[in-house]
Motif scaffolding. Structure first.
Motif, PDB file in Angstrom:
ATOM      1  N   GLN A   1       3.729  23.374  -7.582  1.00  0.00           N
ATOM      2  CA  GLN A   1       2.835  23.916  -6.580  1.00  0.00           C
ATOM      3  C   GLN A   1       2.011  22.780  -5.995  1.00  0.00           C
ATOM      4  O   GLN A   1       1.437  21.981  -6.728  1.00  0.00           O
ATOM      5  N   LEU A   2       1.953  22.734  -4.672  1.00  0.00           N
ATOM      6  CA  LEU A   2       1.144  21.703  -4.042  1.00  0.00           C
ATOM      7  C   LEU A   2      -0.125  22.363  -3.518  1.00  0.00           C
ATOM      8  O   LEU A   2      -0.069  23.235  -2.658  1.00  0.00           O
ATOM      9  N   ARG A   3      -1.253  21.966  -4.077  1.00  0.00           N
ATOM     10  CA  ARG A   3      -2.502  22.593  -3.691  1.00  0.00           C
ATOM     11  C   ARG A   3      -3.153  21.767  -2.586  1.00  0.00           C
ATOM     12  O   ARG A   3      -3.828  20.783  -2.868  1.00  0.00           O
ATOM     13  N   ALA A   4      -2.929  22.152  -1.342  1.00  0.00           N
ATOM     14  CA  ALA A   4      -3.433  21.357  -0.226  1.00  0.00           C
ATOM     15  C   ALA A   4      -4.924  21.579  -0.027  1.00  0.00           C
ATOM     16  O   ALA A   4      -5.646  20.686   0.389  1.00  0.00           O
ATOM     17  N   VAL A   5      -5.380  22.803  -0.313  1.00  0.00           N
ATOM     18  CA  VAL A   5      -6.801  23.116  -0.231  1.00  0.00           C
ATOM     19  C   VAL A   5      -7.181  23.737  -1.568  1.00  0.00           C
ATOM     20  O   VAL A   5      -6.542  24.680  -2.012  1.00  0.00           O
TER      21      VAL A   5
ATOM     22  N   GLU B   1      -9.479  11.279   4.297  1.00  0.00           N
ATOM     23  CA  GLU B   1      -8.279  10.508   4.590  1.00  0.00           C
ATOM     24  C   GLU B   1      -7.117  11.427   4.946  1.00  0.00           C
ATOM     25  O   GLU B   1      -7.176  12.635   4.742  1.00  0.00           O
ATOM     26  N   SER B   2      -6.065  10.810   5.426  1.00  0.00           N
ATOM     27  CA  SER B   2      -4.856  11.553   5.752  1.00  0.00           C
ATOM     28  C   SER B   2      -4.339  12.280   4.515  1.00  0.00           C
ATOM     29  O   SER B   2      -4.306  11.719   3.430  1.00  0.00           O
ATOM     30  N   GLY B   3      -3.976  13.527   4.702  1.00  0.00           N
ATOM     31  CA  GLY B   3      -3.424  14.291   3.600  1.00  0.00           C
ATOM     32  C   GLY B   3      -4.453  14.932   2.696  1.00  0.00           C
ATOM     33  O   GLY B   3      -4.112  15.534   1.674  1.00  0.00           O
ATOM     34  N   SER B   4      -5.736  14.842   3.064  1.00  0.00           N
ATOM     35  CA  SER B   4      -6.752  15.403   2.176  1.00  0.00           C
ATOM     36  C   SER B   4      -6.902  16.916   2.358  1.00  0.00           C
ATOM     37  O   SER B   4      -7.659  17.552   1.644  1.00  0.00           O
ATOM     38  N   GLY B   5      -6.174  17.489   3.316  1.00  0.00           N
ATOM     39  CA  GLY B   5      -6.181  18.939   3.451  1.00  0.00           C
ATOM     40  C   GLY B   5      -7.041  19.466   4.583  1.00  0.00           C
ATOM     41  O   GLY B   5      -7.312  20.669   4.651  1.00  0.00           O
ATOM     42  N   LYS B   6      -7.428  18.605   5.504  1.00  0.00           N
ATOM     43  CA  LYS B   6      -8.313  19.030   6.593  1.00  0.00           C
ATOM     44  C   LYS B   6      -7.628  20.048   7.511  1.00  0.00           C
ATOM     45  O   LYS B   6      -8.173  21.116   7.792  1.00  0.00           O
ATOM     46  N   SER B   7      -6.437  19.678   7.948  1.00  0.00           N
ATOM     47  CA  SER B   7      -5.745  20.587   8.872  1.00  0.00           C
ATOM     48  C   SER B   7      -5.419  21.920   8.214  1.00  0.00           C
ATOM     49  O   SER B   7      -5.553  22.975   8.832  1.00  0.00           O
ATOM     50  N   ILE B   8      -4.970  21.839   6.975  1.00  0.00           N
ATOM     51  CA  ILE B   8      -4.590  23.079   6.298  1.00  0.00           C
ATOM     52  C   ILE B   8      -5.822  23.969   6.082  1.00  0.00           C
ATOM     53  O   ILE B   8      -5.728  25.198   6.131  1.00  0.00           O
TER      54      ILE B   8
ATOM     55  N   ARG C   1       1.802  32.042   6.188  1.00  0.00           N
ATOM     56  CA  ARG C   1       3.247  32.197   6.336  1.00  0.00           C
ATOM     57  C   ARG C   1       3.996  31.194   5.488  1.00  0.00           C
ATOM     58  O   ARG C   1       5.170  31.361   5.203  1.00  0.00           O
ATOM     59  N   TYR C   2       3.338  30.088   5.177  1.00  0.00           N
ATOM     60  CA  TYR C   2       4.031  28.996   4.495  1.00  0.00           C
ATOM     61  C   TYR C   2       3.625  28.820   3.041  1.00  0.00           C
ATOM     62  O   TYR C   2       4.277  28.106   2.305  1.00  0.00           O
ATOM     63  N   GLY C   3       2.505  29.419   2.666  1.00  0.00           N
ATOM     64  CA  GLY C   3       2.064  29.223   1.293  1.00  0.00           C
ATOM     65  C   GLY C   3       1.143  30.348   0.858  1.00  0.00           C
ATOM     66  O   GLY C   3       0.987  31.343   1.558  1.00  0.00           O
TER      67      GLY C   3
ATOM     68  N   THR D   1     -12.059  15.048  11.659  1.00  0.00           N
ATOM     69  CA  THR D   1     -11.826  13.678  12.112  1.00  0.00           C
ATOM     70  C   THR D   1     -11.708  12.797  10.882  1.00  0.00           C
ATOM     71  O   THR D   1     -12.160  13.155   9.805  1.00  0.00           O
ATOM     72  N   HIS D   2     -11.027  11.634  11.023  1.00  0.00           N
ATOM     73  CA  HIS D   2     -11.204  10.722   9.908  1.00  0.00           C
ATOM     74  C   HIS D   2     -11.976   9.493  10.354  1.00  0.00           C
ATOM     75  O   HIS D   2     -11.983   8.473   9.706  1.00  0.00           O
ATOM     76  N   ASP D   3     -12.642   9.653  11.491  1.00  0.00           N
ATOM     77  CA  ASP D   3     -13.438   8.574  12.033  1.00  0.00           C
ATOM     78  C   ASP D   3     -14.919   8.862  11.793  1.00  0.00           C
ATOM     79  O   ASP D   3     -15.509   9.738  12.423  1.00  0.00           O
TER      80      ASP D   3
HETATM   81  N1  LIG Z   1       3.996  23.860   5.112  1.00  0.00           N
HETATM   82  C1  LIG Z   1       3.719  22.962   4.153  1.00  0.00           C
HETATM   83  N2  LIG Z   1       4.457  22.917   3.031  1.00  0.00           N
HETATM   84  C2  LIG Z   1       4.198  22.013   2.059  1.00  0.00           C
HETATM   85  N3  LIG Z   1       3.212  21.122   2.111  1.00  0.00           N
HETATM   86  C3  LIG Z   1       2.428  21.107   3.189  1.00  0.00           C
HETATM   87  C4  LIG Z   1       2.632  22.018   4.271  1.00  0.00           C
HETATM   88  N4  LIG Z   1       1.716  21.769   5.227  1.00  0.00           N
HETATM   89  C5  LIG Z   1       0.962  20.746   4.752  1.00  0.00           C
HETATM   90  N5  LIG Z   1       1.379  20.355   3.543  1.00  0.00           N
HETATM   91  C6  LIG Z   1       0.782  19.282   2.724  1.00  0.00           C
HETATM   92  O1  LIG Z   1      -0.585  19.552   2.585  1.00  0.00           O
HETATM   93  C7  LIG Z   1      -1.307  18.341   2.487  1.00  0.00           C
HETATM   94  C8  LIG Z   1      -2.518  18.385   3.369  1.00  0.00           C
HETATM   95  O2  LIG Z   1      -2.092  18.340   4.712  1.00  0.00           O
HETATM   96  P1  LIG Z   1      -3.098  18.325   5.924  1.00  0.00           P
HETATM   97  O3  LIG Z   1      -2.243  18.407   7.151  1.00  0.00           O
HETATM   98  O4  LIG Z   1      -4.129  19.357   5.762  1.00  0.00           O
HETATM   99  O5  LIG Z   1      -3.760  16.892   5.844  1.00  0.00           O
HETATM  100  P2  LIG Z   1      -4.861  16.279   6.799  1.00  0.00           P
HETATM  101  O6  LIG Z   1      -6.081  16.090   6.010  1.00  0.00           O
HETATM  102  O7  LIG Z   1      -4.969  17.099   8.028  1.00  0.00           O
HETATM  103  O8  LIG Z   1      -4.231  14.876   7.126  1.00  0.00           O
HETATM  104  P3  LIG Z   1      -4.153  14.097   8.511  1.00  0.00           P
HETATM  105  O9  LIG Z   1      -5.432  13.345   8.639  1.00  0.00           O
HETATM  106  O10 LIG Z   1      -2.987  13.187   8.334  1.00  0.00           O
HETATM  107  O11 LIG Z   1      -3.943  15.101   9.585  1.00  0.00           O
HETATM  108  C9  LIG Z   1      -0.346  17.223   2.826  1.00  0.00           C
HETATM  109  O12 LIG Z   1       0.011  16.586   1.629  1.00  0.00           O
HETATM  110  C10 LIG Z   1       0.841  17.931   3.408  1.00  0.00           C
HETATM  111  O13 LIG Z   1       2.015  17.261   3.079  1.00  0.00           O
END
Ligand SMILES: Nc1ncnc2c1ncn2[C@@H]1O[C@H](COP(=O)(O)OP(=O)(O)OP(=O)(O)O)[C@@H](O)[C@H]1O
Ligand code: SF4
Ligand SMILES: [Mg+2]
Lengths: 313, 337
Positions: B30-34, B52-59, B70-72, B221-223
Motif C-alpha cells: 500500500q502506498l500512503r500518499a496522504v 518536495e516532489s512526491g510529498s503528497g501535495k497534489s493528492i 477512483r484510484y485509491g 507550491t514547492h517554492d
Molecule cells: N494513481 C496513483 N497510483 C499510485 N500512486 C500514486 C497515484 N497518484 C499519485 N501517486 C503517488 O503519490 C505520491 C504523491 O504524489 P503527489 O502527486 O501528491 O506529489 P506532489 O507532492 O504533488 O509532488 P510534485 O511536487 O512532484 O507535484 C507520489 O509518490 C506518487 O507517485
C-alpha cells in the motif's frame, strides 16, 4: 480554409503512390515469360485478335511509349476485355463494385457497433472479469479463420434455419441488407476484434489523462466526460487503425464473398486469378489501389476533423 | 497580506480537513500518499502547502474533491458546509466540484483537452453549474478570458489549446476554474511549469482575484519564496504527512520542524551572496518504504532516539509542529540548526 488546402495537399500526395502502382502493374504482365499479348488474350484468340491487342498495348514500340500508352489507356478507362467474361474490364468491374462497397460499409458499421461499446466496457472495467471475458471472446474471433466463421453461420442460420439466403445480393436496399447480413457479420467478427483491442487500449490510455481529470474536476457528469473527453481522443488512433486494416477488410471481403456467393469484386478477383484473366487482374488491381488511396484519404480527413492539431497547414 | 490574519479563532472556517488519508495499492504494498492529514482553510484566506516532489501535495488536493477515490482508498473527513465530501456520493459531489470548489492543475500543457475549443471547455462548466443560455455562456466566457488577461478574448473562443502558449493555457485553466465563482480555489503549483516573469503574473492574478472575489485559495507550491509572498498560512508536507503549520511569517521566521528549517536554508535569497548554497542532504523518501518513525529521520542531523521509534504527532495551536526535537529557540541544546 486550412481544411481545404490540407485536403488538396493530401490529394496531391496520392499521385506518386499511384504512379508506383501503375509501374508495378505495367511490369507485371511484361515480366511474364513469352508474348504479353498472348497472356492478355483468350487462349483461342486468332492472330488478328492478337495483333489488335499488340496495337493497343503498343508492344512494337519502345518501353516508355508502351508505359505512356498504358497510362493513357488507364486514365481513359480502356483496360481491354476480360477473357473470362468477354466484356470490357471497366464495365465488369463497375457492375460488381456496388455489392462489395455495400458489404464493406456494412461490415465496418457492424464492427464499430460491436467493438465500440464492448471496448469501452472492457476498458472501464480493466482486468475485471467483464474485461477478461470480452477479451477472450475476441481472441477466439481473431484466431478463427474468416471462412470458417462464415461457413458456420451459413450452415446454421442460412441453410438449416433458413433465416437468410445462402447467396446473392438482392435487388433493393432492404434485400441487400438481408442478403449481406451474414457476410457482413462474418467480416465484422474479425475486424471488430482488431478495433476492440485497439480502442480498449486507447480508452485506457486516455481515461486517466490530466484533461479527463480536469473535466471531472469541473463537476461534469460521467456521460459527458466519457463521450466528449474520452471517446473522441481514444478514436483518433482507432481511425488510423481502421484505415490501415483496410487490407484485412479487403481480404476478409474476398473470402466472404466467395463463401456467400456475393457478386462483388473480391470474388471477381479470385475468379480472374484462377482463370489467368490478366486484363481483369490488372483492372482489379488498379481498382483496389484507387480504393485504398481513397480510404487512406478518408481516414486522414476524419482525423483532421477530430484533431485540430493536424489542421495547421 | 498577512497582517489581518493572526486571530484564527474568530475566522469562520470554510473547509476543515481531518485525518485525511489516501493510499494506493502498488503491487502487493500500500502506498500512503496522504497520511492522516488535518488542516483547515478560513474564508478568504490563502493557505500554502509546501513540500518536495512526491510529498503528497497534489493528492491531498485531489482527495478533497474526490478525484482520488477512483484510484485509491480515501479515509478521514473533509468538512464542507457541514457535509463530509469524503463519503458524499459522486452525484452530489459533482455539484460542488467546479462550482464551489474549483481546481487548477499543475500541468497547463496536458490539462486542457486538445480536441475541444477553449470556448467549449469554459462553456461546459457554465452549462453544468449555471442557468445561463448559450449566449449568456458565450458572454461569460469572453468576460472570464478578459479577466485572466487573454488579449482579444472575443476572437479566441474558437481556438484550440495548442494555439495558446503555456502561460496562456494556465490562464485559460484559471478562467475555467473561476467560471462559476468558487468559494475555494485549489491551485496546484499553478506556476511551476512557466517561466519566471509569467509565474509572477499568474500568481498576482490569482491573488488579485482572490481578494476581489473573496475567494479562499489553497496554493500548492514547492517554492518557499512564492509561499512567503502570497500565503497567509503555511502547511509543510513531508512524506505524505503535515509536519508544520502556522502563520506564514512565524513559520518562515521561526521554523520549528527540522525539515522546514532545511527547506528554508536551501532558498538562495535567505543566505549571503556567494556563500555555498545549502541543499538538503539525501533524497525524498520512497512512500513505499517509509521508516517506522519520523519520515525525515534518515536525513535529519538532529534526530533523537525516539525519532526512529514512533511517528511524531502534530502538536500546538496556531503554530503546529510534528517533531520530537524541534528547533525550539533556546530550549534544545542543539539549538540553531
Ligand atoms: N494513481 C496513483 N497510483 C499510485 N500512486 C500514486 C497515484 N497518484 C499519485 N501517486 C503517488 O503519490 C505520491 C504523491 O504524489 P503527489 O502527486 O501528491 O506529489 P506532489 O507532492 O504533488 O509532488 P510534485 O511536487 O512532484 O507535484 C507520489 O509518490 C506518487 O507517485
Ligand atoms: S522528529 Fe526527529 S527525525 Fe524527525 S525532524 Fe524531528 S528531530 Fe528530525
Ligand atoms: Mg503535484
Amino acid at each position: 480554409m486550412s481544411s481545404i488546402s490540407y485536403f488538396i495537399s493530401r490529394l496531391l500526395q496520392i499521385i506518386p503512390t499511384f504512379l508506383i502502382v501503375m509501374v508495378i502493374i505495367f511490369m507485371l504482365v511484361r515480366a511474364l515469360p513469352g508474348d504479353p499479348a498472348i497472356a492478355m488474350a483468350d487462349a483461342k484468340a486468332t492472330a488478328e485478335q492478337l495483333e489488335q491487342i499488340r496495337q493497343r498495348l503498343g508492344l512494337n514500340e519502345p518501353i516508355w511509349v508502351q508505359f505512356g500508352l498504358f497510362v493513357k489507356n488507364t486514365l481513359t478507362g480502356n483496360l481491354g476485355d476480360s477473357i473470362l467474361l468477354k466484356a470490357p474490364v471497366t464495365e465488369v468491374i463497375f457492375e460488381r463494385l456496388p455489392a462489395s462497397g455495400f458489404l464493406a460499409l456494412y461490415s465496418v458499421l457492424f464492427s464499430l457497433l460491436i467493438a465500440g461499446p464492448l471496448a469501452f466496457v472492457a476498458a472501464l472495467n480493466r482486468n475485471g472479469w467483464i474485461d477478461i471475458t470480452i477479451r477472450s471472446a475476441f481472441q477466439i474471433g481473431l484466431s478463427t479463420p474468416v471462412f470458417y466463421i462464415g461457413l458456420i453461420l451459413l450452415t446454421f442460420l442460412a441453410a438449416k434455419m433458413r433465416w437468410f439466403p445462402v447467396g446473392g445480393y438482392g435487388a433493393t436496399f432492404w434485400e441487400h441488407m438481408h442478403h449481406l447480413l451474414l457476410p457482413a457479420l462474418t467480416v465484422a467478427l474479425y475486424t471488430s476484434a482488431i478495433i476492440m483491442r485497439n480502442l480498449r487500449s486507447s480508452v485506457i490510455e486516455v481515461v486517466d489523462a490530466e484533461y479527463v481529470q480536469f473535466a471531472r474536476a469541473k463537476g461534469l457528469p460521467e456521460h459527458i466526460i466519457l463521450g466528449r473527453h474520452v471517446l473522441r481522443n481514444a478514436l483518433i488512433s482507432t481511425v488510423t487503425l481502421l484505415g490501415l486494416s483496410i487490407g484485412n477488410l479487403m481480404s476478409g471481403t474476398l473470402v466472404t464473398e466467395t463463401v456467400f456467393a456475393v457478386p462483388g469484386v473480391g470474388r471477381l478477383m479470385l475468379d480472374a486469378i484462377f482463370a489467368r484473366d490478366y486484363p481483369l487482374i490488372q483492372g482489379l488491381t488498379l481498382t483496389f489501389a484507387v480504393l485504398v488511396s481513397i480510404i487512406f484519404l478518408l481516414t486522414d480527413m476524419i482525423q483532421a476533423m477530430l484533431d485540430p492539431r493536424l489542421r495547421v497547414s | 497580506m498577512t497582517e489581518t490574519k493572526t486571530d484564527f479563532g474568530t475566522c469562520p472556517r470554510l473547509l476543515e480537513v481531518s485525518n485525511l488519508s489516501t493510499s494506493f495499492s502498488a503491487g502487493t504494498k500500500q502506498l500512503r500518499a496522504v497520511d492522516d492529514v488535518s488542516f483547515h482553510v478560513n474564508e478568504g484566506e490563502v493557505l500554502g502547502i509546501v513540500g518536495e516532489s512526491g510529498s503528497g501535495k497534489s493528492i491531498t488536493l485531489r482527495s478533497i474533491i474526490g478525484l482520488s477515490r477512483r484510484y485509491g482508498q480515501v479515509s478521514g473527513e473533509v468538512n464542507w458546509q457541514g457535509n463530509n465530501l469524503v463519503t458524499m456520493p459522486e452525484r452530489d459531489l459533482r455539484k460542488i466540484r467546479g462550482k464551489d470548489i474549483a481546481m487548477i492543475f499543475q500541468e497547463p500543457m496536458s490539462s486542457l483537452n486538445p480536441l475541444l475549443t477553449v470556448g467549449l471547455q469554459i462553456g461546459e462548466n457554465l452549462t453544468e453549474h449555471t442557468d445561463l443560455d448559450k449566449r449568456g455562456r458565450k458572454n461569460r466566457a469572453i468576460e472570464l478570458l478578459e479577466m485572466v488577461g487573454i488579449p482579444d478574448a472575443v476572437n479566441r473562443l474558437n481556438d484550440y489549446p495548442h494555439q495558446f502558449s503555456g502561460g496562456m493555457r494556465q490562464r485559460v485553466m484559471i478562467a475555467i476554474a473561476l467560471a462559476s465563482n468558487p468559494k475555494l480555489l485549489l491551485a496546484d503549483e499553478p506556476t511551476t511549469a512557466l517561466d519566471v516573469t509569467i509565474q509572477k503574473q499568474i500568481l498576482k492574478l490569482i491573488l488579485d482575484l482572490s481578494k476581489d472575489l473573496g475567494m479562499a485559495v489553497i496554493l500548492v507550491t514547492h517554492d518557499l519564496g512564492v509561499a512567503a509572498q502570497t500565503c497567509d498560512r503555511l502547511a509543510v508536507m513531508y512524506g505524505g504527512k503535515l509536519v508544520e503549520t502556522g502563520n506564514t511569517r512565524e513559520v518562515l521566521r521561526a521554523p520549528q520542524h527540522r525539515y522546514t528549517m532545511g527547506l528554508l536554508k536551501s532558498v538562495p535569497e535567505n543566505i549571503e551572496p556567494r556563500t555555498q548554497l545549502y541543499s538538503l542532504p539525501g533524497t525524498p523518501p520512497s512512500l513505499l518504504n517509509l521508516p517506522l518513525g519520523c519520515a525525515f529521520a534518515p536525513r535529519c542531523a538532529h534526530a533523537v532516539d525516539e525519532c526512529s521509534r514512533a511517528k511524531p504527532p502534530l502538536v500546538g495551536d496556531a503554530h503546529q509542529v510534528a517533531c520530537f526535537n524541534p528547533v525550539n529557540q533556546g530550549q534544545t541544546p542543539i539549538g540553531a540548526a
